[in-house]
Enzyme design. Structure first.
Site, PDB file in Angstrom:
ATOM      1  CE  LYS A  16     125.148  30.811  58.939  1.00 11.77           C
ATOM      2  NZ  LYS A  16     124.800  31.063  57.600  1.00 11.77           N
ATOM      3  CE1 TYR A  57     127.490  36.093  57.069  1.00 13.70           C
ATOM      4  CE2 TYR A  57     125.837  36.751  58.978  1.00 13.70           C
ATOM      5  CZ  TYR A  57     126.556  35.790  58.220  1.00 13.70           C
ATOM      6  OH  TYR A  57     126.640  34.414  58.494  1.00 13.70           O
ATOM      7  CG  PHE A  65     121.999  36.492  50.035  1.00 11.36           C
ATOM      8  CD1 PHE A  65     122.781  36.701  51.196  1.00 11.36           C
ATOM      9  CD2 PHE A  65     122.743  36.125  48.980  1.00 11.36           C
ATOM     10  CE1 PHE A  65     124.200  36.680  51.052  1.00 11.36           C
ATOM     11  CE2 PHE A  65     124.146  36.021  48.866  1.00 11.36           C
ATOM     12  CZ  PHE A  65     124.939  36.320  49.630  1.00 11.36           C
ATOM     13  CB  THR A  99     126.750  28.366  50.808  1.00 14.82           C
ATOM     14  OG1 THR A  99     128.097  28.537  51.118  1.00 14.82           O
ATOM     15  CG2 THR A  99     125.910  29.326  51.338  1.00 14.82           C
ATOM     16  NE  ARG A 113     126.611  25.813  55.327  1.00 16.12           N
ATOM     17  CZ  ARG A 113     127.243  26.711  55.079  1.00 16.12           C
ATOM     18  NH1 ARG A 113     128.149  26.543  54.113  1.00 16.12           N
ATOM     19  NH2 ARG A 113     127.557  27.705  55.715  1.00 16.12           N
ATOM     20  CG  ASN A 123     123.715  28.352  55.286  1.00 14.01           C
ATOM     21  OD1 ASN A 123     123.700  28.673  56.362  1.00 14.01           O
ATOM     22  ND2 ASN A 123     124.438  28.509  54.637  1.00 14.01           N
ATOM     23  CG  HIS A 126     129.790  31.677  59.889  1.00 12.88           C
ATOM     24  ND1 HIS A 126     129.965  32.316  58.424  1.00 12.88           N
ATOM     25  CD2 HIS A 126     131.101  32.083  60.549  1.00 12.88           C
ATOM     26  CE1 HIS A 126     131.109  32.968  58.413  1.00 12.88           C
ATOM     27  NE2 HIS A 126     131.762  32.726  59.550  1.00 12.88           N
ATOM     28  CD  GLU A 137     134.108  34.891  60.114  1.00 12.18           C
ATOM     29  OE1 GLU A 137     134.272  33.750  60.403  1.00 12.18           O
ATOM     30  OE2 GLU A 137     133.722  35.225  58.916  1.00 12.18           O
TER      31      GLU A 137
HETATM   32  P1  RTP Z   1     129.523  31.520  55.582  1.00 12.57           P
HETATM   33  O1  RTP Z   1     130.048  32.785  55.268  1.00 12.57           O
HETATM   34  O2  RTP Z   1     128.199  31.627  56.408  1.00 12.57           O
HETATM   35  O3  RTP Z   1     130.617  30.212  56.221  1.00 12.57           O
HETATM   36  O4  RTP Z   1     128.854  30.951  54.552  1.00 12.57           O
HETATM   37  P2  RTP Z   1     129.545  30.845  52.923  1.00 12.57           P
HETATM   38  O5  RTP Z   1     130.814  31.389  52.779  1.00 12.57           O
HETATM   39  O6  RTP Z   1     129.328  29.450  52.457  1.00 12.57           O
HETATM   40  O7  RTP Z   1     128.415  31.669  51.881  1.00 12.57           O
HETATM   41  P3  RTP Z   1     128.573  33.157  51.797  1.00 12.57           P
HETATM   42  O8  RTP Z   1     128.264  33.228  50.169  1.00 12.57           O
HETATM   43  O9  RTP Z   1     129.697  33.826  52.617  1.00 12.57           O
HETATM   44  O10 RTP Z   1     127.155  33.778  52.509  1.00 12.57           O
HETATM   45  C1  RTP Z   1     126.942  33.934  53.752  1.00 12.57           C
HETATM   46  C2  RTP Z   1     125.760  33.484  54.165  1.00 12.57           C
HETATM   47  O11 RTP Z   1     124.773  34.248  53.528  1.00 12.57           O
HETATM   48  C3  RTP Z   1     123.603  33.275  53.490  1.00 12.57           C
HETATM   49  N1  RTP Z   1     122.979  33.205  51.989  1.00 12.57           N
HETATM   50  N2  RTP Z   1     121.937  33.136  51.424  1.00 12.57           N
HETATM   51  N3  RTP Z   1     121.047  32.736  48.310  1.00 12.57           N
HETATM   52  C4  RTP Z   1     120.775  33.200  49.391  1.00 12.57           C
HETATM   53  O12 RTP Z   1     119.709  33.098  49.891  1.00 12.57           O
HETATM   54  C5  RTP Z   1     121.932  32.771  50.259  1.00 12.57           C
HETATM   55  N4  RTP Z   1     123.241  32.897  49.795  1.00 12.57           N
HETATM   56  C6  RTP Z   1     124.120  33.120  51.022  1.00 12.57           C
HETATM   57  C7  RTP Z   1     124.001  31.981  54.110  1.00 12.57           C
HETATM   58  O13 RTP Z   1     123.386  32.029  55.417  1.00 12.57           O
HETATM   59  C8  RTP Z   1     125.449  32.082  53.731  1.00 12.57           C
HETATM   60  O14 RTP Z   1     126.111  31.084  55.018  1.00 12.57           O
HETATM   61 MG    MG Z   2     131.277  33.201  53.609  1.00 14.76          MG
END
Ligand code: RTP
Ligand code: MG
Length: 159
Positions: A16, A57, A65, A99, A113, A123, A126, A137
C-alpha cells in the site's frame, strides 16, 4: 522417481501507499515475498484514482473507516503482485498478520503489519481473503492476466 505435482494457488498482494513511500520498506517487503517461497507471477506499480479505490472497497462503503481508506489508497503509488504458492492465500495473510496494528504487535510480532504498520488503515499490505476474492482482485489489478493460460504455460516449471 515419483513426480510430486505441487498445486500452486494464486493470490493478489498489494504493498500500500504508506509502505511504497519508504524505499527501504518497499525493498524489505519485496525481499519478504522472495524469502517465503512465493513465485512472483506478475508485478506492477500503479496509482489509483479515487474512483478505483471506491470500486475496489465497495463492500466496506458503510463502514466508519471507508472515507479515509478510499482516500489513503488513492494517495500515492502502490505495488501489486500476483503471487503463487501452495496455499498461497493463507500464507500471505499469515505473513501480513492481523489488520489492526496493535493486535498484530501483540499476537504476531514477526508479521509485516506488526513490524511496519502505522495505523489500522495504513497497514502496509493487502491480501486476498478467499479464492473468489483472489480471482476478482487479480482481474481488478491485472485485467489482461489469464490464470488458465499461465497454468498451462508456466506450471510445469514448478513440478
Ligand atoms: P485487507 O482486506 O486489506 O486484506 O485487510 P483485512 O481483510 O485484514 O481488513 P478489512 O476488514 O477487509 O479492511 C480492509 C482495509 O481497510 C482498512 N481499515 N481501516 N479501523 C480502521 O481504521 C480500519 N479498519 C480497516 C485497512 O487498510 C484494511 O486493510
Ligand atoms: Mg478484507
Amino acid at each position: 522417481a515419483a513426480r510430486l505435482a505441487r498445486v500452486l494457488q494464486l493470490t493478489l498482494a498489494v504493498i500500500k501507499p504508506d509502505a511504497v513511500a519508504h524505499p527501504l520498506m518497499l525493498e524489505a517487503l519485496h525481499q519478504r515475498i522472495l524469502d517465503n517461497k512465493f513465485v512472483i507471477v506478475r508485478c506492477r506499480d500503479l496509482v489509483w484514482r479515487r474512483q478505483d479505490s471506491e470500486r475496489f472497497y465497495a463492500e466496506h462503503s458503510g463502514r466508519f473507516f471507508y472515507q479515509r481508506l478510499v482516500e489513503f489508497m488513492s494517495s500515492g503509488p502502490m505495488r501489486a503482485y500476483i503471487l503463487a504458492r501452495e496455499d498461497g492465500i493463507r500464507h500471505w495473510r499469515e505473513l501480513m498478520g492481523p489488520t489492526k496494528v496493535f493486535r498484530a504487535r501483540y499476537s504476531s510480532p514477526a508479521s509485516i503489519r506488526a513490524q511496519f504498520g502505522l495505523t489500522d488503515t495504513r497497514n502496509t499490505t493487502h491480501g486476498s481473503d478467499s479464492v473468489e476474492s483472489a480471482q476478482r482482485e487479480i482481474s481488478f489489478f491485472f485485467p489482461d492476466f489469464c490464470a488458465e493460460e499461465w497454468m498451462v504455460k508456466e506450471e510445469p516449471l514448478f513440478r
